[in-house]
Design an enzyme around this catalytic site. Structure first.
Site, PDB file in Angstrom:
ATOM      1  N   GLY A  26       0.083  -4.149   5.109  1.00 36.43           N
ATOM      2  CA  GLY A  26      -0.661  -5.501   5.905  1.00 36.43           C
ATOM      3  C   GLY A  26      -0.194  -6.462   5.593  1.00 36.43           C
ATOM      4  CB  THR A  72       4.763  -1.869   2.013  1.00 38.88           C
ATOM      5  OG1 THR A  72       4.623  -2.548   2.796  1.00 38.88           O
ATOM      6  CG2 THR A  72       4.151  -1.125   1.655  1.00 38.88           C
ATOM      7  CG  ASP A 111      -7.030 -15.055   1.806  1.00 36.87           C
ATOM      8  OD1 ASP A 111      -7.997 -15.418   2.568  1.00 36.87           O
ATOM      9  OD2 ASP A 111      -6.195 -14.276   1.987  1.00 36.87           O
TER      10      ASP A 111
END
Ligand SMILES: *[C@@H]1O[C@H](CO)[C@@H](O)[C@H](O)[C@H]1NC(C)=O
Ligand SMILES: *[C@@H]1O[C@H](CO)[C@@H](O)[C@H](O)[C@H]1NC(C)=O
Ligand SMILES: *[C@@H]1O[C@H](CO)[C@@H](O)[C@H](O)[C@H]1NC(C)=O
Ligand SMILES: *[C@@H]1O[C@H](CO)[C@@H](O)[C@H](O)[C@H]1NC(C)=O
Ligand SMILES: *[C@@H]1O[C@H](CO)[C@@H](O)[C@H](O)[C@H]1NC(C)=O
Ligand SMILES: *[C@@H]1O[C@H](CO)[C@@H](O)[C@H](O)[C@H]1NC(C)=O
Ligand SMILES: *[C@@H]1O[C@H](CO)[C@@H](O)[C@H](O)[C@H]1NC(C)=O
Ligand SMILES: *[C@@H]1O[C@H](CO)[C@@H](O)[C@H](O)[C@H]1NC(C)=O
Ligand SMILES: *[C@@H]1O[C@H](CO)[C@@H](O)[C@H](O)[C@H]1NC(C)=O
Ligand SMILES: *[C@@H]1O[C@H](CO)[C@@H](O)[C@H](O)[C@H]1NC(C)=O
Ligand SMILES: *[C@@H]1O[C@H](CO)[C@@H](O)[C@H](O)[C@H]1NC(C)=O
Length: 704
Positions: A432, A436, A548
């Site tokens: 993403g 990795t 997050d």
């Protein structure tokens, strides 16, 4: 020194050659041995000068030989000459034995005065009896024997006795007084006579009547046997030594000088004094022949005879008077080791070898240098990365902690390369914006997740270190565990515990197609996530704002236990700081706290908002943001809030999730979610309250 030694060797060889060649020369007569026009042999015996047969052919009277007309035998006085040797300066003669027999018994033919049965004389006035090659012997059983002679012009006698009662007493081969006796001969004996006698006129030995004998014989030429007592040869071989210049040289003087009058040695020869007086001549090295003749010593052609050492390839032999030497054939010359080589081939070989060695040396050197430089580069690079990646900061941070069980391990690149099979693509488990994630197998069979960040710039270094430091301090079942990191690569690597079942996002949004996730599980995951966040906010020291929180940052292990991950954006809040911190806005669209977005003031309530979105996701099974949906439904949080206001809760809930038993629970959770999603942070509950309320709801459900 070496050259001299070689010369000596050569001399020795020459002497050897000389001997063997003259031996054969006596038969071949390839060299003159007598004076010109002189008879040089008699009866098959060579007569070399200084000996000679006729007047003028011998050196002086003492070397005069007569050749018997009848028997054709060379005679020296009245003895037969068997051999004359120049090299050994001796002659071999056959001399009469002395004998005395019992009366009336004559074992051999009758004798007259000249070969009288007893007392033969050898008037060898000039020649001496060889003491080294002869022995005096007497044979008999009632016997004593004399040898009378002159030594240094003085009369001299010696003898021995032999007794035996019967012939059987004597032993074959033994000459020690029984039947036979013997004695050495002194040096320098001349003009000898021999005599044998009986002690008792053979009275004791009447029965077998043996004679008494006395004689001088060459060693090993006579072996006593019992038969000898009755029958002994009339003559025995004997050796006389001779020398020339008897009057010019004192007895015992072994040196000689060339400048004496009547010097007898010829050209290319030398002389040697005899210990019995006089001297004899020798050919010098490289010559052979008769040294007593004027040109008797002749050069040995070693090259023709083959007794040279010029045996190498392409080597020629050159003979010179008295010597020889080796040369190389045309076009060749000696190398360092004495072999003959062609100059060009030699040069070519040297050239080739030289070039070869040079090339090899250069290869070795350069590869060695290359290796060293490479190694240095690599080490420097690793060090640079380590610093660049905040290794020093981290080391400082880590050294501040003393909880060794929570210690973050710093891995080497090698370890991680091995663990991930050099980052094989088959081992990729996540990919993403962040980078990795690889599945890795450590040496101790531990399975880990290795996060390889995307290129990190200077500003992100702090973030990275942040995550490491934050996670290293946390030990909670619902927070993914950081095992270590590696800072030696350009992009830092993080090593986590491996959480096998993917993310909550995947679980809800992808798995639902195949298998339905029941409400109980969803609730449990919500509780676990809430507890993790609650722990981060209040129990951790310093407290941590995740920043997050989203479904794709909640991982699920094999029992679908939630594990909060990805602390890249987390913020540490010192305990005493209660007010908000001003930061750059960070987070994921769809989960982001609108208040934070407006004010840039970060508080723990931002995490509460994001968690509210996750709750809604769990309730509705819809993604936080989706551009596939109609515009009013795109933002899930807003859509959910408006739906609730319009009292359409059960329309937006995940299909089949609601049943009669959990309707109340769903309502409560929905209300909690709306509280979490309130615009103003201070209106939202904190994570601790959220977690407790959720737990309370579950217990309520269980009790009912
Ligand atoms: C042969 O012998 C001589 C004298 O001993 C020596 O100087 C020479 O080197 C030798 N040559 C060879 C080829 O061995
Ligand atoms: C031996 O023979 C030679 C001639 O061949 C003669 O002159 C000489 O007298 C002979 N000697 C004796 C002892 O017969
Ligand atoms: C003479 O003596 C030499 C050695 O001195 C020997 O080699 C040779 O065989 C002898 N010759 C005879 C006929 O005996
Ligand atoms: C004795 O010797 C001489 C020569 O030496 C010879 O002539 C003579 O025949 C010999 N006598 C006997 C009896 O054999
Ligand atoms: C001694 O030697 C003789 C011959 O030389 C032989 O006949 C005899 O049998 C020998 N005796 C012994 C005891 O060997
Ligand atoms: C040689 O010996 C004999 C007898 O033994 C003697 O009469 C004679 O004088 C000796 N000759 C010399 C020169 O010594
Ligand atoms: C005497 O005996 C020795 C050793 O036994 C032998 O070498 C030699 O040839 C013999 N000599 C004679 C004349 O038989
Ligand atoms: C030496 O030899 C000569 C004969 O050539 C002889 O007359 C003389 O007596 C000899 N001298 C000695 C000391 O033997
Ligand atoms: C040997 O002879 C030489 C030359 O005549 C002389 O000078 C020397 O003294 C002699 N040596 C002996 C030991 O007689
Ligand atoms: C030396 O030789 C000459 C003749 O060659 C002879 O007359 C003289 O007697 C010799 N001298 C001795 C001492 O032998
Ligand atoms: C030694 O021998 C060489 C030849 O081999 C000859 O030319 C030379 O004259 C000889 N020397 C003497 C002194 O005879």
């Amino acid at each position: 020194m070496g050259f001299r030694f070689h010369k000596m060797l050569l001399q020795v060889t020459w002497v050897g050659v000389l001997l063997s060649v003259t031996t054969s020369a006596s038969a071949v007569l390839s060299y003159p041995s007598a004076l010109p026009n002189c008879q040089n042999s008699c009866g098959g015996v060579e007569i070399p000068y200084p000996f000679g047969i006729n007047q003028g052919c011998y050196l002086d009277e003492s070397f005069s030989i007569t050749c018997d007309n009848l028997t054709s035998q060379p005679m020296y006085g009245d003895v037969i000459v068997k051999n004359i040797s120049i090299e050994d300066h001796n002659i071999e003669i056959s001399a009469y034995t002395a004998r005395d027999c019992p009366h009336g018994h004559q074992p051999n033919a009758p004798m007259n005065n000249s070969d009288s049965p007893n007392g033969p004389t050898l008037w060898s006035l000039y020649f001496t009896i060889s003491d080294t090659q002869n022995v005096f012997m007497a044979v008999g059983c009632d016997t004593y024997a004399y040898l009378n002679g002159f030594k240094n012009s003085e009369s001299f006698s010696l003898g021995c006795m032999s007794v035996c009662v019967s012939a059987s007493n004597a032993v074959n081969g033994s000459c020690s007084g029984i039947g036979c006796c013997q004695t050495e001969i002194p040096k320098g004996m001349k003009n000898i006579s021999l005599k044998a006698h009986s002690f008792n006129n053979y009275f004791e030995v009447q029965s077998f009547k043996p004679c008494s004998y006395a004689f001088i014989v060459q060693k090993d030429k006579f072996n006593f046997s019992v038969d000898s007592l009755r029958n002994l040869p009339k003559k025995m071989p004997m050796v006389l030594d001779w020398a020339v210049g008897n009057d010019t040289w004192a007895v015992g003087n072994e040196t000689c000088a060339v400048n004496t009058k009547n010097y007898s040695c010829g050209g290319n020869s030398t002389c040697k004094g005899s210990e019995n007086g006089g001297y004899f001549c020798l050919c010098i090295n490289g010559y052979r022949g008769n040294p007593y003749l004027k040109d008797g010593c002749q050069d040995i052609d070693e090259c023709k005879e083959g007794n040279n050492n010029c045996t190498g390839k392409n080597t020629d032999c050159v003979n010179e008077p008295g010597r020889y030497y080796c040369v190389c054939s045309m076009g060749y010359h000696f190398d360092d080791r004495g072999a003959c080589v062609h100059p060009s081939s030699n040069l070519a070989i040297k050239f080739t070898i030289g070039i070869g060695i040079c090339i090899i040396a250069m290869l070795v050197c350069s590869s060695w240098l290359y290796l060293i430089i490479n190694q240095r580069k690599l080490t420097k690079l690793k060090q640079r990365f380590f610093q660049q990646n905040g290794g020093l900061i981290l080391q400082q941070q880590l050294s501040g902690q003393d909880n060794s069980s929570n210690m973050v391990k710093i891995f080497t690149t090698k370890e991680l390369e091995k663990a991930t099979n050099n980052y094989h693509e088959n081992l990729i488990i996540g990919q993403g914006g962040f980078g990795t994630v690889y599945k890795g197998f450590l040496e101790d069979d531990k399975i880990v997740a290795i996060k390889k960040s995307k290129r990190v710039d200077e500003s992100q270094i702090e973030q990275f270190i942040n995550e490491v430091v934050v996670l290293s301090q946390i030990n909670h079942t619902n927070v993914v565990k950081l095992l270590g990191c590696c800072l030696e690569t350009q992009v830092p690597l993080l090593v986590y515990e491996f959480v096998p079942n993917g993310t909550l996002f995947e679980y809800i949004h992808h798995a639902s197609k195949v298998s339905f996730v029941p409400w109980e599980t969803r609730l449990r995951i919500a509780i676990e996530s809430a507890e993790a966040l609650s722990y981060l906010h209040s129990a951790a020291s310093p407290s941590i704002i995740h920043r997050d929180v989203k479904s794709s940052n909640i991982l699920l292990d094999d029992k679908h236990t939630a594990k909060v991950s990805d602390f890249g954006a987390s913020k540490l809040v010192p305990l005493d700081q209660t007010q908000a911190i001003a930061t750059m806005v960070q987070g994921t669209f769809g989960y982001l706290d609108p208040e934070y977005l407006l004010t840039s003031q970060l508080t723990e309530k931002s995490d509460v908002h994001s968690f509210g979105v996750v709750l809604v996701e769990l309730l509705t099974g819809k993604k936080a943001i989706s551009f596939d949906r109609p515009e009013e439904e795109r933002n899930l949080a807003l859509y959910f809030l408006s739906s609730l206001e319009e009292n359409r809760l059960f329309e937006v809930l995940e299909k089949n999730i609601a049943n009669e038993e959990n309707a109340e629970q769903l309502k409560e959770v929905s209300t909690l979610a709306t509280r979490c999603l309130r615009l103003k942070g201070e209106d939202r509950p904190n994570m601790k309250e959220v977690a407790m309320e959720l737990q309370g709801l579950r217990k309520m459900e269980k009790h009912s």
